[in-house]
Motif scaffolding. Sequence first.
Motif, mmCIF file in Angstrom:
data_model
loop_
_atom_site.group_PDB
_atom_site.id
_atom_site.type_symbol
_atom_site.label_atom_id
_atom_site.label_comp_id
_atom_site.label_asym_id
_atom_site.label_seq_id
_atom_site.Cartn_x
_atom_site.Cartn_y
_atom_site.Cartn_z
ATOM 1 N N ALA A 40 0.831 -1.203 0.000
ATOM 2 C CA ALA A 40 0.000 0.000 0.000
ATOM 3 C C ALA A 40 0.869 1.259 0.000
ATOM 4 C CB ALA A 40 -0.932 0.002 1.213
ATOM 5 N N ILE A 41 1.968 1.229 0.749
ATOM 6 C CA ILE A 41 2.880 2.371 0.781
ATOM 7 C C ILE A 41 3.486 2.612 -0.590
ATOM 8 C CG2 ILE A 41 5.068 3.226 1.713
ATOM 9 C CD1 ILE A 41 4.394 1.563 4.271
ATOM 10 N N ARG A 42 4.049 1.561 -1.169
ATOM 11 C CA ARG A 42 4.727 1.696 -2.456
ATOM 12 C C ARG A 42 3.757 2.173 -3.546
ATOM 13 N NH1 ARG A 42 9.681 -1.463 -3.164
ATOM 14 N NH2 ARG A 42 10.223 -2.638 -1.277
ATOM 15 N N ALA A 43 2.585 1.529 -3.603
ATOM 16 C CA ALA A 43 1.609 1.892 -4.633
ATOM 17 C C ALA A 43 1.141 3.329 -4.465
ATOM 18 C CB ALA A 43 0.421 0.927 -4.575
ATOM 19 N N SER A 44 0.870 3.727 -3.240
ATOM 20 C CA SER A 44 0.354 5.076 -2.993
ATOM 21 C C SER A 44 1.400 6.139 -3.299
ATOM 22 C CB SER A 44 -0.128 5.191 -1.546
ATOM 23 O OG SER A 44 -1.195 4.297 -1.306
ATOM 24 N N ILE A 45 2.642 5.862 -2.945
ATOM 25 C CA ILE A 45 3.706 6.820 -3.251
ATOM 26 C C ILE A 45 3.851 6.979 -4.763
ATOM 27 C CG2 ILE A 45 6.226 7.078 -3.256
ATOM 28 C CD1 ILE A 45 6.216 6.192 -0.347
ATOM 29 N N GLY A 46 3.736 5.867 -5.486
ATOM 30 C CA GLY A 46 3.787 5.966 -6.937
ATOM 31 C C GLY A 46 2.671 6.841 -7.484
ATOM 32 N N THR A 47 1.470 6.698 -6.926
ATOM 33 C CA THR A 47 0.340 7.524 -7.360
ATOM 34 C C THR A 47 0.557 8.983 -7.006
ATOM 35 O OG1 THR A 47 -1.190 5.666 -7.107
ATOM 36 C CG2 THR A 47 -2.146 7.873 -7.128
ATOM 37 N N VAL A 48 1.071 9.245 -5.815
ATOM 38 C CA VAL A 48 1.344 10.634 -5.415
ATOM 39 C C VAL A 48 2.297 11.279 -6.411
ATOM 40 C CG1 VAL A 48 2.400 12.121 -3.675
ATOM 41 C CG2 VAL A 48 0.951 10.232 -2.955
ATOM 42 N N ARG A 49 3.354 10.575 -6.766
ATOM 43 C CA ARG A 49 4.369 11.162 -7.644
ATOM 44 C C ARG A 49 3.807 11.467 -9.032
ATOM 45 N NH1 ARG A 49 9.141 8.464 -4.853
ATOM 46 N NH2 ARG A 49 9.884 10.251 -3.656
ATOM 47 N N ARG A 101 6.957 15.222 2.346
ATOM 48 C CA ARG A 101 6.278 14.206 3.152
ATOM 49 C C ARG A 101 6.448 12.818 2.550
ATOM 50 N NH1 ARG A 101 0.352 16.592 4.194
ATOM 51 N NH2 ARG A 101 0.046 14.500 5.067
ATOM 52 N N VAL A 102 6.409 12.744 1.222
ATOM 53 C CA VAL A 102 6.641 11.460 0.552
ATOM 54 C C VAL A 102 8.039 10.947 0.874
ATOM 55 C CG1 VAL A 102 7.015 10.386 -1.700
ATOM 56 C CG2 VAL A 102 4.989 11.774 -1.315
ATOM 57 N N ALA A 103 9.024 11.818 0.830
ATOM 58 C CA ALA A 103 10.396 11.411 1.122
ATOM 59 C C ALA A 103 10.523 10.897 2.554
ATOM 60 C CB ALA A 103 11.352 12.578 0.883
ATOM 61 N N ASP A 104 9.832 11.533 3.484
ATOM 62 C CA ASP A 104 9.852 11.077 4.879
ATOM 63 C C ASP A 104 9.269 9.672 5.009
ATOM 64 O OD1 ASP A 104 10.997 13.436 5.750
ATOM 65 O OD2 ASP A 104 9.094 14.338 6.396
ATOM 66 N N VAL A 105 8.133 9.437 4.329
ATOM 67 C CA VAL A 105 7.516 8.111 4.365
ATOM 68 C C VAL A 105 8.459 7.080 3.760
ATOM 69 C CG1 VAL A 105 5.621 6.684 3.504
ATOM 70 C CG2 VAL A 105 5.153 9.001 4.332
ATOM 71 N N GLU A 106 9.066 7.406 2.634
ATOM 72 C CA GLU A 106 9.973 6.469 1.965
ATOM 73 C C GLU A 106 11.150 6.090 2.855
ATOM 74 O OE1 GLU A 106 10.027 6.448 -2.784
ATOM 75 O OE2 GLU A 106 10.936 8.234 -1.893
#
Length: 213
Positions: free
Chosen positions: A166-175, A193-198
Amino acid sequence: MRYDDTPIGEFLDAIASGRAEPAGGTAAAFAGATGAALCEMVCVHTVDAGRGSADGAVSGDGRAGSGGRGDATDADTDGFGTLRTGLRRRRRTLVALGNRDAKLVEAVFGDGEAPSTRLRRRAAGIPLAVSETALGVLTDAETAYDRGRDGVHADAKTGGHLADAAIRASIGTVRINVAALPDRSFAAGVERRVADVERSAATVRRRFLGADG
């Protein structure tokens, strides 16, 4: 449309259809919610096992109580109660975000007009919130795995993999969606914020799931 009370078969049929929603964002959110639910189950079985080991009773699944890696007993079942409460809250948040994503997709693609700036921001903000919430599930899954009873370790690990997906997929969508934002200052805040999550997810991923990236 809300999907929290939709039978799983109908939900999957809806994804596999020609409809605009539910789409990837909703699917990712519900994957994270499923991971949280699995870890909630680990908490339940661990508490039951701890009570059984304390008084010699048999746990609810018919097996003699036995602690996990942390040898859970009555002394630490309160900790698992707190863990379960947090997981339940994250599960419900992810389901709500999945429903919000479906509503957003319907709004973006429903009238054929170019989406407004507000909708574009939401298209980045909702999956960002999914990634942040799923990160909490991934962290809790590691705790459940480390301290849970032996018989449910695989469930905790599966929950962690689903949260990580879910993290990986959502980050891809955000980008993808943040690149379309005209407000670059807003976009920069999202990217931070994305970088912090990653970074946080990568640390837990290596330690718990034995995976890089």
